[in-house]
Design a protein around this motif. Structure first.
Motif, PDB file in Angstrom:
ATOM      1  N   ASP A 202      -9.813  -6.776 -15.701  1.00  0.00           N
ATOM      2  CA  ASP A 202      -8.586  -7.475 -16.102  1.00  0.00           C
ATOM      3  C   ASP A 202      -8.273  -7.253 -17.576  1.00  0.00           C
ATOM      4  OD1 ASP A 202      -6.398  -9.314 -15.312  1.00  0.00           O
ATOM      5  OD2 ASP A 202      -7.277 -10.563 -16.871  1.00  0.00           O
ATOM      6  N   GLU A 203      -9.295  -7.235 -18.415  1.00  0.00           N
ATOM      7  CA  GLU A 203      -9.046  -6.969 -19.832  1.00  0.00           C
ATOM      8  C   GLU A 203      -8.449  -5.575 -20.015  1.00  0.00           C
ATOM      9  OE1 GLU A 203     -12.892  -7.721 -21.540  1.00  0.00           O
ATOM     10  OE2 GLU A 203     -12.283  -9.728 -22.204  1.00  0.00           O
ATOM     11  N   SER A 204      -8.987  -4.596 -19.314  1.00  0.00           N
ATOM     12  CA  SER A 204      -8.452  -3.237 -19.397  1.00  0.00           C
ATOM     13  C   SER A 204      -7.024  -3.181 -18.864  1.00  0.00           C
ATOM     14  CB  SER A 204      -9.341  -2.268 -18.605  1.00  0.00           C
ATOM     15  OG  SER A 204     -10.614  -2.168 -19.176  1.00  0.00           O
ATOM     16  N   THR A 205      -6.776  -3.916 -17.788  1.00  0.00           N
ATOM     17  CA  THR A 205      -5.441  -3.941 -17.194  1.00  0.00           C
ATOM     18  C   THR A 205      -4.424  -4.537 -18.154  1.00  0.00           C
ATOM     19  OG1 THR A 205      -6.371  -4.162 -14.970  1.00  0.00           O
ATOM     20  CG2 THR A 205      -4.068  -4.791 -15.259  1.00  0.00           C
ATOM     21  N   LEU A 206      -4.776  -5.682 -18.761  1.00  0.00           N
ATOM     22  CA  LEU A 206      -3.844  -6.327 -19.695  1.00  0.00           C
ATOM     23  C   LEU A 206      -3.619  -5.466 -20.930  1.00  0.00           C
ATOM     24  CD1 LEU A 206      -5.087 -10.023 -19.418  1.00  0.00           C
ATOM     25  CD2 LEU A 206      -2.956  -9.074 -18.515  1.00  0.00           C
ATOM     26  N   ASP A 207      -4.670  -4.812 -21.408  1.00  0.00           N
ATOM     27  CA  ASP A 207      -4.519  -3.919 -22.563  1.00  0.00           C
ATOM     28  C   ASP A 207      -3.594  -2.754 -22.213  1.00  0.00           C
ATOM     29  OD1 ASP A 207      -6.186  -5.512 -24.038  1.00  0.00           O
ATOM     30  OD2 ASP A 207      -7.938  -4.218 -23.842  1.00  0.00           O
ATOM     31  N   ALA A 208      -3.767  -2.218 -21.012  1.00  0.00           N
ATOM     32  CA  ALA A 208      -2.928  -1.093 -20.588  1.00  0.00           C
ATOM     33  C   ALA A 208      -1.479  -1.521 -20.420  1.00  0.00           C
ATOM     34  CB  ALA A 208      -3.463  -0.518 -19.269  1.00  0.00           C
ATOM     35  N   ILE A 209      -1.267  -2.703 -19.861  1.00  0.00           N
ATOM     36  CA  ILE A 209       0.094  -3.220 -19.709  1.00  0.00           C
ATOM     37  C   ILE A 209       0.735  -3.436 -21.072  1.00  0.00           C
ATOM     38  CG2 ILE A 209       1.454  -5.217 -18.964  1.00  0.00           C
ATOM     39  CD1 ILE A 209      -0.554  -5.528 -16.635  1.00  0.00           C
ATOM     40  N   GLY A 210      -0.037  -4.035 -21.985  1.00  0.00           N
ATOM     41  CA  GLY A 210       0.496  -4.323 -23.311  1.00  0.00           C
ATOM     42  C   GLY A 210       0.846  -3.082 -24.102  1.00  0.00           C
ATOM     43  N   SER A 211       0.102  -2.018 -23.910  1.00  0.00           N
ATOM     44  CA  SER A 211       0.351  -0.781 -24.666  1.00  0.00           C
ATOM     45  C   SER A 211       1.284   0.171 -23.941  1.00  0.00           C
ATOM     46  CB  SER A 211      -0.973  -0.063 -24.929  1.00  0.00           C
ATOM     47  OG  SER A 211      -1.582   0.359 -23.709  1.00  0.00           O
ATOM     48  N   GLY A 212       1.679  -0.204 -22.717  1.00  0.00           N
ATOM     49  CA  GLY A 212       2.567   0.668 -21.944  1.00  0.00           C
ATOM     50  C   GLY A 212       1.872   1.904 -21.410  1.00  0.00           C
ATOM     51  N   SER A 213       0.560   1.832 -21.220  1.00  0.00           N
ATOM     52  CA  SER A 213      -0.209   2.977 -20.735  1.00  0.00           C
ATOM     53  C   SER A 213       0.175   3.338 -19.307  1.00  0.00           C
ATOM     54  CB  SER A 213      -1.705   2.664 -20.797  1.00  0.00           C
ATOM     55  OG  SER A 213      -2.453   3.660 -20.137  1.00  0.00           O
ATOM     56  N   ARG A 214       0.140   4.651 -19.003  1.00  0.00           N
ATOM     57  CA  ARG A 214       0.438   5.107 -17.652  1.00  0.00           C
ATOM     58  C   ARG A 214      -0.660   4.699 -16.671  1.00  0.00           C
ATOM     59  NH1 ARG A 214       1.762  11.411 -18.372  1.00  0.00           N
ATOM     60  NH2 ARG A 214      -0.048  11.188 -19.783  1.00  0.00           N
ATOM     61  N   ARG A 215      -1.810   4.262 -17.187  1.00  0.00           N
ATOM     62  CA  ARG A 215      -2.903   3.805 -16.337  1.00  0.00           C
ATOM     63  C   ARG A 215      -2.682   2.385 -15.811  1.00  0.00           C
ATOM     64  NH1 ARG A 215      -7.473   2.860 -18.921  1.00  0.00           N
ATOM     65  NH2 ARG A 215      -8.753   3.150 -17.041  1.00  0.00           N
ATOM     66  N   ALA A 216      -1.717   1.686 -16.386  1.00  0.00           N
ATOM     67  CA  ALA A 216      -1.520   0.271 -16.042  1.00  0.00           C
ATOM     68  C   ALA A 216      -1.292   0.027 -14.555  1.00  0.00           C
ATOM     69  CB  ALA A 216      -0.370  -0.308 -16.865  1.00  0.00           C
ATOM     70  N   PRO A 217      -0.393   0.771 -13.878  1.00  0.00           N
ATOM     71  CA  PRO A 217      -0.172   0.497 -12.451  1.00  0.00           C
ATOM     72  C   PRO A 217      -1.436   0.665 -11.605  1.00  0.00           C
ATOM     73  CG  PRO A 217       1.620   1.815 -13.335  1.00  0.00           C
ATOM     74  CD  PRO A 217       0.555   1.786 -14.395  1.00  0.00           C
ATOM     75  N   ALA A 218      -2.215   1.707 -11.873  1.00  0.00           N
ATOM     76  CA  ALA A 218      -3.429   1.936 -11.094  1.00  0.00           C
ATOM     77  C   ALA A 218      -4.452   0.823 -11.348  1.00  0.00           C
ATOM     78  CB  ALA A 218      -4.029   3.298 -11.439  1.00  0.00           C
ATOM     79  N   LEU A 219      -4.583   0.409 -12.597  1.00  0.00           N
ATOM     80  CA  LEU A 219      -5.515  -0.664 -12.922  1.00  0.00           C
ATOM     81  C   LEU A 219      -5.080  -1.978 -12.272  1.00  0.00           C
ATOM     82  CD1 LEU A 219      -6.165   0.102 -16.709  1.00  0.00           C
ATOM     83  CD2 LEU A 219      -7.834   0.247 -14.841  1.00  0.00           C
ATOM     84  N   LEU A 220      -3.771  -2.227 -12.295  1.00  0.00           N
ATOM     85  CA  LEU A 220      -3.258  -3.454 -11.684  1.00  0.00           C
ATOM     86  C   LEU A 220      -3.495  -3.442 -10.177  1.00  0.00           C
ATOM     87  CD1 LEU A 220      -1.769  -6.112 -12.226  1.00  0.00           C
ATOM     88  CD2 LEU A 220       0.374  -4.909 -11.746  1.00  0.00           C
ATOM     89  N   ASP A 221      -3.277  -2.303  -9.536  1.00  0.00           N
ATOM     90  CA  ASP A 221      -3.533  -2.193  -8.098  1.00  0.00           C
ATOM     91  C   ASP A 221      -5.005  -2.503  -7.796  1.00  0.00           C
ATOM     92  OD1 ASP A 221      -0.942  -1.579  -7.547  1.00  0.00           O
ATOM     93  OD2 ASP A 221      -1.258   0.598  -7.387  1.00  0.00           O
ATOM     94  N   GLU A 222      -5.897  -1.964  -8.630  1.00  0.00           N
ATOM     95  CA  GLU A 222      -7.319  -2.205  -8.441  1.00  0.00           C
ATOM     96  C   GLU A 222      -7.648  -3.685  -8.641  1.00  0.00           C
ATOM     97  OE1 GLU A 222     -11.415  -1.601  -7.787  1.00  0.00           O
ATOM     98  OE2 GLU A 222      -9.597  -0.507  -7.221  1.00  0.00           O
ATOM     99  N   LEU A 223      -7.018  -4.317  -9.612  1.00  0.00           N
ATOM    100  CA  LEU A 223      -7.248  -5.742  -9.879  1.00  0.00           C
ATOM    101  C   LEU A 223      -6.825  -6.582  -8.676  1.00  0.00           C
ATOM    102  CD1 LEU A 223      -8.087  -7.789 -12.161  1.00  0.00           C
ATOM    103  CD2 LEU A 223      -5.627  -8.030 -12.616  1.00  0.00           C
ATOM    104  N   VAL A 224      -5.650  -6.286  -8.146  1.00  0.00           N
ATOM    105  CA  VAL A 224      -5.152  -7.031  -6.983  1.00  0.00           C
ATOM    106  C   VAL A 224      -6.059  -6.790  -5.775  1.00  0.00           C
ATOM    107  CG1 VAL A 224      -3.242  -7.242  -5.343  1.00  0.00           C
ATOM    108  CG2 VAL A 224      -2.767  -7.042  -7.800  1.00  0.00           C
TER     109      VAL A 224
END
Length: 224
Positions: free
Chosen positions: A108-130
């Motif tokens: 979740d920390e990685s996901t929020l960091d990716a979302i906050g920075s606009g990283s292209r990894r954010a959607p994949a990390l969020l999918d994994e979190l869910v």
């Protein structure tokens, strides 16, 4: 991932005395940890959608979730941490509760960091979190069940100890009653000289009767 998210693995060896209140606090905290995990996922999703204050709320919920886990594993604020083999097995054995929770926090920390920075990894990390939210909840439910089972065992042990103690008191009272009866017989045989002794013996008989009543009252309360 944030490997430093939680302190190193540590099994508490606390001297906190287990009681009904302590078990109630442990069960409550474990239950809140389940609720908070779902709140973390929800607000992480909302943060990805750009909802105002969702990122801050998600991080606050994650901090509360992390603190609850540390408290339950390591012990603080009057709580004992891991205090029995069953909990140790649940956190560090087959269930791997501690690892599952730590991995979720890091993800979740990685996901929020990716979302906050606009990283292209954010959607994949969020999918994994869910995706991991349901397995996580299953583990948290199993951990809470261990606390509830330990609470029941502790309560049963307390009742048995109380019954044993009351049994000992009843034995002492019975022996005292026999002594009082014998004393009354001796006092009666002594005639006028034994009057004062007879009063003492009679008082002892009354006291043992009160002890019997008290024992029955305590036992009735312990069994309810």
């Amino acid at each position: 991932m944030h490997a430093e998210t939680l302190p190193p693995l540590f099994v508490a060896k606390s001297e906190v005395k287990l009681s009904g209140d302590v078990f109630g606090a442990l069960i409550n905290l474990s239950g809140r940890r389940r609720f908070t995990s779902q709140r973390v996922v929800l607000y992480s999703v909302l943060a990805s959608l750009g909802h105002e204050d969702a990122d801050r709320t998600a991080r606050d919920a994650l901090a509360a979730f992390k603190d609850a886990h540390i408290t339950l594993v390591q012990g603080k604020q009057g709580l004992p941490g891991v205090f029995c083999q069953q909990l140790h097995d649940a956190y560090f054995g087959t269930l791997q509760g501690d690892k599952v929770v730590r991995d979720f926090i890091a993800l979740d920390e990685s996901t929020l960091d990716a979302i906050g920075s606009g990283s292209r990894r954010a959607p994949a990390l969020l999918d994994e979190l869910v995706r991991c939210a349901t397995p996580l909840l299953s583990v948290l439910n199993a951990l809470t069940l261990v606390y509830e089972e330990q609470s029941k065992r502790h309560a049963a042990l307390q009742r048995r100890q109380m019954q044993d103690l009351m049994g000992d008191i009843k034995t002492i009272a019975r022996q005292a009653r026999m002594v009082a009866f014998n004393a009354q017989v001796v006092a009666a045989r002594a005639g006028p000289v034994g009057k004062e002794f007879a009063v003492v013996a009679s008082t002892m008989t009354n006291v043992t009767g009160e002890i019997d009543d008290l024992v029955q009252t305590v036992l009735a309360g312990a069994l309810t």
